[in-house]
Design a protein around this motif. Structure first.
Motif, mmCIF file in Angstrom:
data_model
loop_
_atom_site.group_PDB
_atom_site.id
_atom_site.type_symbol
_atom_site.label_atom_id
_atom_site.label_comp_id
_atom_site.label_asym_id
_atom_site.label_seq_id
_atom_site.Cartn_x
_atom_site.Cartn_y
_atom_site.Cartn_z
ATOM 1 N N GLU A 164 -4.201 -18.477 -0.963
ATOM 2 C CA GLU A 164 -5.176 -18.880 0.055
ATOM 3 C C GLU A 164 -4.452 -19.313 1.307
ATOM 4 N N SER A 165 -5.178 -19.249 2.419
ATOM 5 C CA SER A 165 -4.624 -19.715 3.691
ATOM 6 C C SER A 165 -5.097 -21.144 3.944
ATOM 7 N N GLY A 166 -4.373 -21.859 4.795
ATOM 8 C CA GLY A 166 -4.728 -23.240 5.098
ATOM 9 C C GLY A 166 -6.141 -23.404 5.635
ATOM 10 N N LEU A 169 -8.749 -23.029 2.841
ATOM 11 C CA LEU A 169 -8.532 -23.717 1.566
ATOM 12 C C LEU A 169 -9.695 -24.622 1.187
ATOM 13 N N THR A 172 -12.705 -22.698 -0.051
ATOM 14 C CA THR A 172 -12.413 -22.055 -1.338
ATOM 15 C C THR A 172 -12.433 -23.075 -2.472
ATOM 16 N N LEU A 173 -11.819 -24.229 -2.264
ATOM 17 C CA LEU A 173 -11.828 -25.268 -3.305
ATOM 18 C C LEU A 173 -13.235 -25.760 -3.583
ATOM 19 N N VAL A 187 -2.690 -27.518 -6.031
ATOM 20 C CA VAL A 187 -2.500 -26.799 -4.769
ATOM 21 C C VAL A 187 -1.020 -26.880 -4.451
ATOM 22 N N ARG A 189 2.252 -25.633 -2.131
ATOM 23 C CA ARG A 189 2.402 -25.236 -0.726
ATOM 24 C C ARG A 189 3.875 -25.162 -0.347
ATOM 25 N N TYR A 210 -9.059 -31.733 0.822
ATOM 26 C CA TYR A 210 -8.750 -30.733 1.846
ATOM 27 C C TYR A 210 -9.967 -30.288 2.662
ATOM 28 N N PRO A 214 -7.058 -29.133 6.638
ATOM 29 C CA PRO A 214 -6.398 -27.899 6.220
ATOM 30 C C PRO A 214 -4.881 -28.002 6.335
ATOM 31 N N ILE A 219 0.075 -20.982 0.595
ATOM 32 C CA ILE A 219 -0.595 -21.803 -0.420
ATOM 33 C C ILE A 219 -0.930 -20.974 -1.657
ATOM 34 N N VAL A 221 -3.100 -21.634 -5.313
ATOM 35 C CA VAL A 221 -3.962 -22.534 -6.085
ATOM 36 C C VAL A 221 -3.892 -22.118 -7.549
#
Length: 277
Positions: A164-166, A169, A172-173, A187, A189, A210, A214, A219, A221
């Motif tokens: 995932e991208s910052g 994130l 998505t979480l 997570v 990183r 998060y 971000p 990243i 997960v």
């Protein structure tokens, strides 16, 4: 070019952050290849400078792969062609598998030079079960498609790993927590870099952490597998059995419910006879 390299395709894993993680074997192959197929020549040029060599490079990525692939396949008949991604192991979230498939179909030598992979490195940091895991790549960016993708894997009894991208994130979480509940997760990183970290907690806790913060960097997960389901109650079994008996013969209804709820088939059949009576 190194004449000792047999002509063919060499799949070369490259560092995901720390350039010191490039293996001596990978460095030798990159130094000896006739050409290196790369995602971004600027990124690979930095790696080549690190090992003190210059080699011809050709871009190979999602946007040009169909046009470039035939030429690379042709060269493999007489030359060593190396394939790299910007970071990590090629074919993981990139189009390299088609090059491997076509190289093998053409009868060329295919060799892998293993090394760093962010998904596997994240598993080692997460402190979650590693006996079975499922790599998901990147989830879809749109909410509805993302929710459907999560629902599809929710019941799989394996640790889940995704990139995932910052900026995405937090969303998505939140989607993961909504669908999977308070599973343990991590997570990770900037793996192998100066600010490497692994933050652990439940999906609910991590989503809150998060939501408005971000993080920067690459990243991964990692999510624990689902816990054991609570055993079905007698009322649950009766309800499911009664419904199944309205549309199936008794034997098939018993078989369906036994499989679905994990209940003893013989006891369920006796109960079906009672309900029918």
């Amino acid at each position: 070019m190194n004449p000792d390299l047999t002509p063919g395709l060499y799949i070369v894993a490259t560092p995901i952050g720390n350039l010191g993680d490039l293996s001596p074997r990978a460095a030798a192959v990159l130094a000896g290849a006739a050409v290196i197929a790369v995602e971004d020549s600027r990124v690979t040029a930095k790696l080549l400078r690190h090992i003190g060599v210059k080699r011809p490079m050709t871009p190979y990525h999602d946007h040009n792969a169909e046009g470039v692939r035939p030429g690379l396949i042709a060269r493999m008949g007489t030359e060593a062609v190396a394939l790299v991604s910007d970071a990590g192991t090629p074919l993981i979230s990139d189009p390299g598998y088609k090059l491997v498939r076509d190289a093998r179909a053409a009868g060329h030598n295919v060799v892998t030079i293993p090394g760093p992979c962010a998904a596997v490195a994240a598993l080692t940091l997460a402190g979650l079960p590693t006996d079975r895991f499922l790599y998901l790549g990147f989830l879809p960016p749109k909410a509805q498609a993302r929710a459907a993708a999560i629902a599809e894997v929710a019941a799989i009894r394996a640790t889940l790993v995704l990139y995932e991208s910052g900026p995405r994130l937090g969303a998505t979480l939140a989607a993961l927590a909504e669908e999977l509940g308070a599973r343990e997760a991590a997570v990770t990183r900037e793996i192998t870099k100066r600010f490497e970290e692994a933050v652990t907690g439940t999906l609910v806790e991590l989503a809150a952490r998060y939501a408005d913060a971000p993080p920067k960097g690459e990243i991964v997960v990692v999510i624990a597998p689902p816990g054991e389901a609570a055993p079905a109650s007698a009322d649950d079994a009766d309800s499911a059995l009664s419904e199944a008996l309205t549309r199936l013969p008794m034997a098939k209804a018993v078989s369906e419910v036994a499989k679905k709820l994990g209940v003893d088939r013989k006891a369920l059949y006796a109960r079906a006879l009672e309900l029918k009576g």
